[in-house]
Design a protein around this motif. Structure first.
Motif, PDB file in Angstrom:
ATOM      1  N   PRO A  13     -56.859 -19.591  11.419  1.00  0.00           N
ATOM      2  CA  PRO A  13     -55.902 -19.122  12.422  1.00  0.00           C
ATOM      3  C   PRO A  13     -55.488 -17.667  12.215  1.00  0.00           C
ATOM      4  O   PRO A  13     -55.015 -17.023  13.157  1.00  0.00           O
ATOM      5  N   ASP A  14     -55.642 -17.148  11.003  1.00  0.00           N
ATOM      6  CA  ASP A  14     -55.173 -15.786  10.699  1.00  0.00           C
ATOM      7  C   ASP A  14     -56.207 -15.140   9.780  1.00  0.00           C
ATOM      8  O   ASP A  14     -56.233 -15.386   8.570  1.00  0.00           O
ATOM      9  N   LEU A  15     -57.045 -14.310  10.384  1.00  0.00           N
ATOM     10  CA  LEU A  15     -58.199 -13.766   9.657  1.00  0.00           C
ATOM     11  C   LEU A  15     -57.781 -12.890   8.476  1.00  0.00           C
ATOM     12  O   LEU A  15     -58.359 -12.983   7.387  1.00  0.00           O
ATOM     13  N   ALA A  16     -56.773 -12.041   8.685  1.00  0.00           N
ATOM     14  CA  ALA A  16     -56.362 -11.134   7.607  1.00  0.00           C
ATOM     15  C   ALA A  16     -55.812 -11.926   6.427  1.00  0.00           C
ATOM     16  O   ALA A  16     -56.125 -11.633   5.260  1.00  0.00           O
ATOM     17  N   ALA A  17     -55.016 -12.940   6.729  1.00  0.00           N
ATOM     18  CA  ALA A  17     -54.447 -13.743   5.634  1.00  0.00           C
ATOM     19  C   ALA A  17     -55.552 -14.491   4.898  1.00  0.00           C
ATOM     20  O   ALA A  17     -55.561 -14.553   3.665  1.00  0.00           O
ATOM     21  N   ALA A  18     -56.499 -15.056   5.655  1.00  0.00           N
ATOM     22  CA  ALA A  18     -57.593 -15.810   5.032  1.00  0.00           C
ATOM     23  C   ALA A  18     -58.435 -14.895   4.146  1.00  0.00           C
ATOM     24  O   ALA A  18     -58.757 -15.223   3.002  1.00  0.00           O
ATOM     25  N   ALA A  19     -58.793 -13.732   4.674  1.00  0.00           N
ATOM     26  CA  ALA A  19     -59.607 -12.795   3.885  1.00  0.00           C
ATOM     27  C   ALA A  19     -58.861 -12.385   2.618  1.00  0.00           C
ATOM     28  O   ALA A  19     -59.463 -12.275   1.537  1.00  0.00           O
ATOM     29  N   GLY A  20     -57.562 -12.179   2.746  1.00  0.00           N
ATOM     30  CA  GLY A  20     -56.758 -11.803   1.580  1.00  0.00           C
ATOM     31  C   GLY A  20     -56.786 -12.871   0.501  1.00  0.00           C
ATOM     32  O   GLY A  20     -56.865 -12.561  -0.697  1.00  0.00           O
ATOM     33  N   VAL A  53     -69.871 -16.758   3.212  1.00  0.00           N
ATOM     34  CA  VAL A  53     -68.945 -17.528   4.028  1.00  0.00           C
ATOM     35  C   VAL A  53     -68.503 -16.606   5.158  1.00  0.00           C
ATOM     36  O   VAL A  53     -68.215 -15.435   4.918  1.00  0.00           O
ATOM     37  N   GLU A  54     -68.502 -17.124   6.371  1.00  0.00           N
ATOM     38  CA  GLU A  54     -68.004 -16.347   7.496  1.00  0.00           C
ATOM     39  C   GLU A  54     -66.671 -16.928   7.930  1.00  0.00           C
ATOM     40  O   GLU A  54     -66.602 -18.086   8.361  1.00  0.00           O
ATOM     41  N   LEU A  55     -65.620 -16.132   7.797  1.00  0.00           N
ATOM     42  CA  LEU A  55     -64.304 -16.527   8.291  1.00  0.00           C
ATOM     43  C   LEU A  55     -64.220 -16.100   9.742  1.00  0.00           C
ATOM     44  O   LEU A  55     -64.459 -14.931  10.069  1.00  0.00           O
ATOM     45  N   LEU A  56     -63.905 -17.041  10.625  1.00  0.00           N
ATOM     46  CA  LEU A  56     -63.910 -16.794  12.071  1.00  0.00           C
ATOM     47  C   LEU A  56     -62.514 -16.994  12.650  1.00  0.00           C
ATOM     48  O   LEU A  56     -61.887 -18.022  12.420  1.00  0.00           O
ATOM     49  N   GLU A  57     -62.083 -16.013  13.427  1.00  0.00           N
ATOM     50  CA  GLU A  57     -60.819 -16.101  14.151  1.00  0.00           C
ATOM     51  C   GLU A  57     -61.157 -15.985  15.629  1.00  0.00           C
ATOM     52  O   GLU A  57     -62.049 -15.211  15.989  1.00  0.00           O
ATOM     53  N   HIS A  62     -61.887 -17.189  25.850  1.00  0.00           N
ATOM     54  CA  HIS A  62     -62.880 -18.268  25.902  1.00  0.00           C
ATOM     55  C   HIS A  62     -63.648 -18.375  24.586  1.00  0.00           C
ATOM     56  O   HIS A  62     -64.859 -18.546  24.570  1.00  0.00           O
ATOM     57  N   SER A  63     -62.897 -18.250  23.502  1.00  0.00           N
ATOM     58  CA  SER A  63     -63.569 -18.324  22.205  1.00  0.00           C
ATOM     59  C   SER A  63     -64.136 -19.725  21.965  1.00  0.00           C
ATOM     60  O   SER A  63     -63.474 -20.729  22.240  1.00  0.00           O
ATOM     61  N   PRO A  64     -65.349 -19.805  21.405  1.00  0.00           N
ATOM     62  CA  PRO A  64     -65.924 -21.129  21.122  1.00  0.00           C
ATOM     63  C   PRO A  64     -65.196 -21.868  20.003  1.00  0.00           C
ATOM     64  O   PRO A  64     -65.474 -23.055  19.792  1.00  0.00           O
ATOM     65  N   ILE A  65     -64.276 -21.208  19.292  1.00  0.00           N
ATOM     66  CA  ILE A  65     -63.577 -21.934  18.219  1.00  0.00           C
ATOM     67  C   ILE A  65     -62.128 -22.285  18.576  1.00  0.00           C
ATOM     68  O   ILE A  65     -61.418 -22.871  17.755  1.00  0.00           O
ATOM     69  N   THR A  66     -61.708 -21.962  19.787  1.00  0.00           N
ATOM     70  CA  THR A  66     -60.329 -22.287  20.175  1.00  0.00           C
ATOM     71  C   THR A  66     -60.089 -23.801  20.143  1.00  0.00           C
ATOM     72  O   THR A  66     -59.059 -24.262  19.640  1.00  0.00           O
ATOM     73  N   GLY A  67     -61.015 -24.561  20.684  1.00  0.00           N
ATOM     74  CA  GLY A  67     -60.846 -26.016  20.708  1.00  0.00           C
ATOM     75  C   GLY A  67     -60.756 -26.590  19.303  1.00  0.00           C
ATOM     76  O   GLY A  67     -59.924 -27.461  19.019  1.00  0.00           O
ATOM     77  N   PHE A  68     -61.590 -26.080  18.420  1.00  0.00           N
ATOM     78  CA  PHE A  68     -61.564 -26.543  17.025  1.00  0.00           C
ATOM     79  C   PHE A  68     -60.201 -26.267  16.391  1.00  0.00           C
ATOM     80  O   PHE A  68     -59.631 -27.116  15.701  1.00  0.00           O
ATOM     81  N   LEU A  69     -59.655 -25.068  16.639  1.00  0.00           N
ATOM     82  CA  LEU A  69     -58.362 -24.726  16.037  1.00  0.00           C
ATOM     83  C   LEU A  69     -57.211 -25.480  16.717  1.00  0.00           C
ATOM     84  O   LEU A  69     -56.182 -25.716  16.086  1.00  0.00           O
ATOM     85  N   ASP A  70     -57.388 -25.850  17.982  1.00  0.00           N
ATOM     86  CA  ASP A  70     -56.371 -26.703  18.602  1.00  0.00           C
ATOM     87  C   ASP A  70     -56.293 -28.043  17.858  1.00  0.00           C
ATOM     88  O   ASP A  70     -55.220 -28.589  17.642  1.00  0.00           O
TER      89      ASP A  70
END
Lengths: 141, 141
Positions: A13-20, A53-57, A62-70
């Protein structure tokens, strides 16, 4: 048929936090974030010695990962990508065996500029599998 | 700190069927199944060129993956395991940063006979992370 694991993708949900976290808690090398608007994601690569590893936000409406994060608001493992030498052959073999290749069953150009396809997770034990065509090279490892 | 991705673990409801899919649909090399009663799993290794996928089926009444399969009856990606050179240092660094190391916070001997720990998925974007201590060797790749 499958060769290397090209990457493991994690939706966050938060790319900067995850990368950190990967950088500071696990001491990993992480890339600068990159926006891929045509794929609807913003990505950070975490470099392990043998794969990444690819971290995706999500990016855009119409992001393909919105449904997954919902469904998984805290994030989660999204897919695993294997390299194959011939994706057209891989697609044929999967479809003939009854596995569902997402979309129209034909490979598309993926986020790395190479032909990819995704196999329905219900046909692979709840795991979304991406295949990416990477021509084998014969240079020393 | 983290080195190689040692494995990606996938929990599956039917190990023989899952292994068959990787072998027949993806042309992967798969091991014979191995029972690890002290870890509550039966496992098949799917060999990629650079790392491996571990397919895990519950074994016994107290398998650590039973709860996951109750929530995800079709299976799913369960954890990712990174190699670290010094797991005691990794544990200290994680705990000092506020991440929860599962159990009593101390490394245990894992399924490969090496010291491992697991970090709470809520502290890593919904991803269960295993760290395994593998001493680096300096033999040619």
């Amino acid at each position: 048929m499958i060769g290397r694991v090209n990457h493991i993708a994690i939706a966050v949900p938060d790319l900067a936090a995850a990368a950190g976290r990967y950088r500071d808690l696990l001491g990993a090398r992480v890339s600068a974030p990159q926006s891929l608007p045509e794929h609807g994601v913003r990505v950070v690569f975490v470099e392990a010695d043998n794969t990444k590893v690819e971290l995706l936000e999500p990016l855009g409406a119409h992001s393909p990962i919105t449904g997954f994060l919902d469904k998984n608001p805290g994030g989660g493992m999204h897919h695993i990508c294997f390299e194959v030498p011939d994706i057209a052959m891989a697609a044929r073999q999967l479809v003939e065996a009854g596995a569902r290749v997402l979309g129209d069953g034909k490979p598309k150009i993926g986020a790395h500029g190479l032909p990819v396809l995704f196999v329905h997770p219900k046909d692979f034990d709840g795991t979304l599998i991406e295949l990416e065509e990477v021509k084998p090279d014969f240079s020393p490892a």
